[in-house]
Design a protein around this motif. Structure first.
Motif, PDB file in Angstrom:
ATOM      1  N   UNK A   1     -31.598  -2.194 -11.054  1.00  0.00           N
ATOM      2  CA  UNK A   1     -30.794  -1.748  -9.651  1.00  0.00           C
ATOM      3  C   UNK A   1     -30.114  -3.107  -9.066  1.00  0.00           C
ATOM      4  N   UNK A   2     -30.658  -4.230  -9.146  1.00  0.00           N
ATOM      5  CA  UNK A   2     -30.033  -5.315  -8.581  1.00  0.00           C
ATOM      6  C   UNK A   2     -28.873  -5.665  -9.511  1.00  0.00           C
ATOM      7  N   UNK A   3     -28.927  -5.628 -10.943  1.00  0.00           N
ATOM      8  CA  UNK A   3     -27.905  -5.921 -11.826  1.00  0.00           C
ATOM      9  C   UNK A   3     -26.797  -5.077 -11.283  1.00  0.00           C
ATOM     10  N   UNK A   4     -26.828  -3.836 -11.060  1.00  0.00           N
ATOM     11  CA  UNK A   4     -26.031  -2.876 -10.733  1.00  0.00           C
ATOM     12  C   UNK A   4     -25.176  -3.404  -9.363  1.00  0.00           C
ATOM     13  N   UNK A   5     -26.007  -3.737  -8.598  1.00  0.00           N
ATOM     14  CA  UNK A   5     -25.430  -4.384  -7.255  1.00  0.00           C
ATOM     15  C   UNK A   5     -24.848  -5.473  -7.444  1.00  0.00           C
ATOM     16  N   UNK A   6     -24.998  -6.278  -8.258  1.00  0.00           N
ATOM     17  CA  UNK A   6     -24.157  -7.602  -8.358  1.00  0.00           C
ATOM     18  C   UNK A   6     -22.812  -7.205  -9.199  1.00  0.00           C
ATOM     19  N   UNK A   7     -22.722  -6.056  -9.678  1.00  0.00           N
ATOM     20  CA  UNK A   7     -21.202  -5.966 -10.156  1.00  0.00           C
ATOM     21  C   UNK A   7     -20.375  -5.776  -9.328  1.00  0.00           C
ATOM     22  N   UNK A   8     -19.296  -6.532  -9.660  1.00  0.00           N
ATOM     23  CA  UNK A   8     -17.792  -6.359  -8.927  1.00  0.00           C
ATOM     24  C   UNK A   8     -17.491  -7.703  -8.660  1.00  0.00           C
ATOM     25  N   UNK A   9     -16.748  -7.682  -7.279  1.00  0.00           N
ATOM     26  CA  UNK A   9     -16.206  -8.907  -6.768  1.00  0.00           C
ATOM     27  C   UNK A   9     -17.032  -9.135  -5.389  1.00  0.00           C
ATOM     28  N   UNK A  10     -17.151 -10.524  -5.266  1.00  0.00           N
ATOM     29  CA  UNK A  10     -17.542 -11.061  -4.076  1.00  0.00           C
ATOM     30  C   UNK A  10     -16.990 -12.267  -3.664  1.00  0.00           C
ATOM     31  N   UNK A  11     -17.396 -12.575  -2.384  1.00  0.00           N
ATOM     32  CA  UNK A  11     -16.802 -13.861  -1.837  1.00  0.00           C
ATOM     33  C   UNK A  11     -17.881 -14.588  -1.169  1.00  0.00           C
ATOM     34  N   UNK A  12     -17.954 -15.930  -1.746  1.00  0.00           N
ATOM     35  CA  UNK A  12     -18.909 -16.865  -1.197  1.00  0.00           C
ATOM     36  C   UNK A  12     -18.370 -17.422   0.060  1.00  0.00           C
ATOM     37  N   UNK A  13     -19.060 -16.974   1.263  1.00  0.00           N
ATOM     38  CA  UNK A  13     -18.536 -17.337   2.588  1.00  0.00           C
ATOM     39  C   UNK A  13     -18.942 -18.624   3.120  1.00  0.00           C
ATOM     40  N   UNK A  14     -20.263 -18.703   2.688  1.00  0.00           N
ATOM     41  CA  UNK A  14     -20.816 -20.151   3.580  1.00  0.00           C
ATOM     42  C   UNK A  14     -22.050 -20.538   2.472  1.00  0.00           C
ATOM     43  N   UNK A  15     -22.053 -21.930   2.675  1.00  0.00           N
ATOM     44  CA  UNK A  15     -23.299 -22.528   2.087  1.00  0.00           C
ATOM     45  C   UNK A  15     -23.887 -23.477   3.108  1.00  0.00           C
ATOM     46  N   UNK A  16     -25.195 -23.225   3.459  1.00  0.00           N
ATOM     47  CA  UNK A  16     -25.858 -23.990   4.252  1.00  0.00           C
ATOM     48  C   UNK A  16     -27.482 -24.599   3.549  1.00  0.00           C
ATOM     49  N   UNK A  17     -28.186 -25.187   4.605  1.00  0.00           N
ATOM     50  CA  UNK A  17     -29.171 -25.869   3.998  1.00  0.00           C
ATOM     51  C   UNK A  17     -30.421 -25.564   5.088  1.00  0.00           C
ATOM     52  N   UNK A  18     -31.674 -25.342   4.361  1.00  0.00           N
ATOM     53  CA  UNK A  18     -32.493 -25.025   4.991  1.00  0.00           C
ATOM     54  C   UNK A  18     -34.011 -26.085   5.051  1.00  0.00           C
ATOM     55  N   UNK A  19     -34.994 -25.880   5.606  1.00  0.00           N
ATOM     56  CA  UNK A  19     -36.230 -26.583   5.262  1.00  0.00           C
ATOM     57  C   UNK A  19     -36.141 -28.189   5.361  1.00  0.00           C
ATOM     58  N   UNK A  20     -35.071 -28.640   6.041  1.00  0.00           N
ATOM     59  CA  UNK A  20     -34.895 -30.120   6.301  1.00  0.00           C
ATOM     60  C   UNK A  20     -33.754 -30.503   7.092  1.00  0.00           C
ATOM     61  N   UNK A  21     -33.858 -31.459   7.815  1.00  0.00           N
ATOM     62  CA  UNK A  21     -32.625 -31.871   8.822  1.00  0.00           C
ATOM     63  C   UNK A  21     -31.794 -32.814   8.489  1.00  0.00           C
ATOM     64  N   UNK A  22     -30.620 -32.767   9.149  1.00  0.00           N
ATOM     65  CA  UNK A  22     -29.641 -33.678   8.806  1.00  0.00           C
ATOM     66  C   UNK A  22     -28.438 -33.156   8.100  1.00  0.00           C
TER      67      UNK A  22
END
Length: 161
Positions: free
Chosen positions: A27-48
């Protein structure tokens, strides 16, 4: 003869089921199929403020707005980074799969780099990202890294085209 036929049929069913992926992974494989845009990269579990080189390829800022394509019938894909003064643009090709969850992690996206002819160019080295969430419109992937001995989680947020 009937015993041999039954034994052969049971063995065939066992072999087929042991090679298949779970319903969740399929099911997850099927959901991946197609085109996506990477909108945001962020960081968790630490400050700075963080700046990182993603997938040993380019700075994190270069990936924001990148286009990703996953083809599920042959497990190949690519991402495209736009050219800029900070980023060397172009297509990067990869082979991908969904790794079944275990006690230590949730389902994961696994990929390694290939060339246009689908030959491995990464020397067998690849990447795994935890699948935090995925549906028909959005996907969030996470990877755990260490910065100066402290844990940091990189969060990748996608929308489907």
């Amino acid at each position: 003869m009937i015993k041999q036929t039954f034994l052969f049929a049971a063995l065939a069913v066992f072999l087929l089921s042991s090679c298949s992926v779970s319903k969740t992974a399929r099911s997850q494989r099927n959901l991946f199929s197609g085109s996506w845009t990477l909108n945001n990269i962020s960081y968790e579990n630490n400050t700075g403020n963080f700046k990182s080189v993603i997938f040993n390829d380019a700075d994190d800022i270069c990936f924001e707005g990148s286009d990703w394509f996953f083809r599920d019938n042959n497990s190949t894909g690519r991402y495209t980074i736009s050219s800029s003064t900070l980023c060397q643009g172009g297509d990067r090709f990869f082979r991908w799969s969904v790794v079944e969850p275990s006690q230590n992690y949730s389902s994961q996206l696994q990929f390694k780099f290939i060339d246009e002819k689908r030959k491995d160019i990464s020397g067998g080295v690849g990447y795994r990202l935890n699948i935090a969430s995925i549906n028909e419109q959005n996907m969030t992937l996470k990877s755990n890294v260490s910065v100066d001995g402290e844990p940091v989680t990189i969060v990748y947020e996608f929308t489907k085209k």
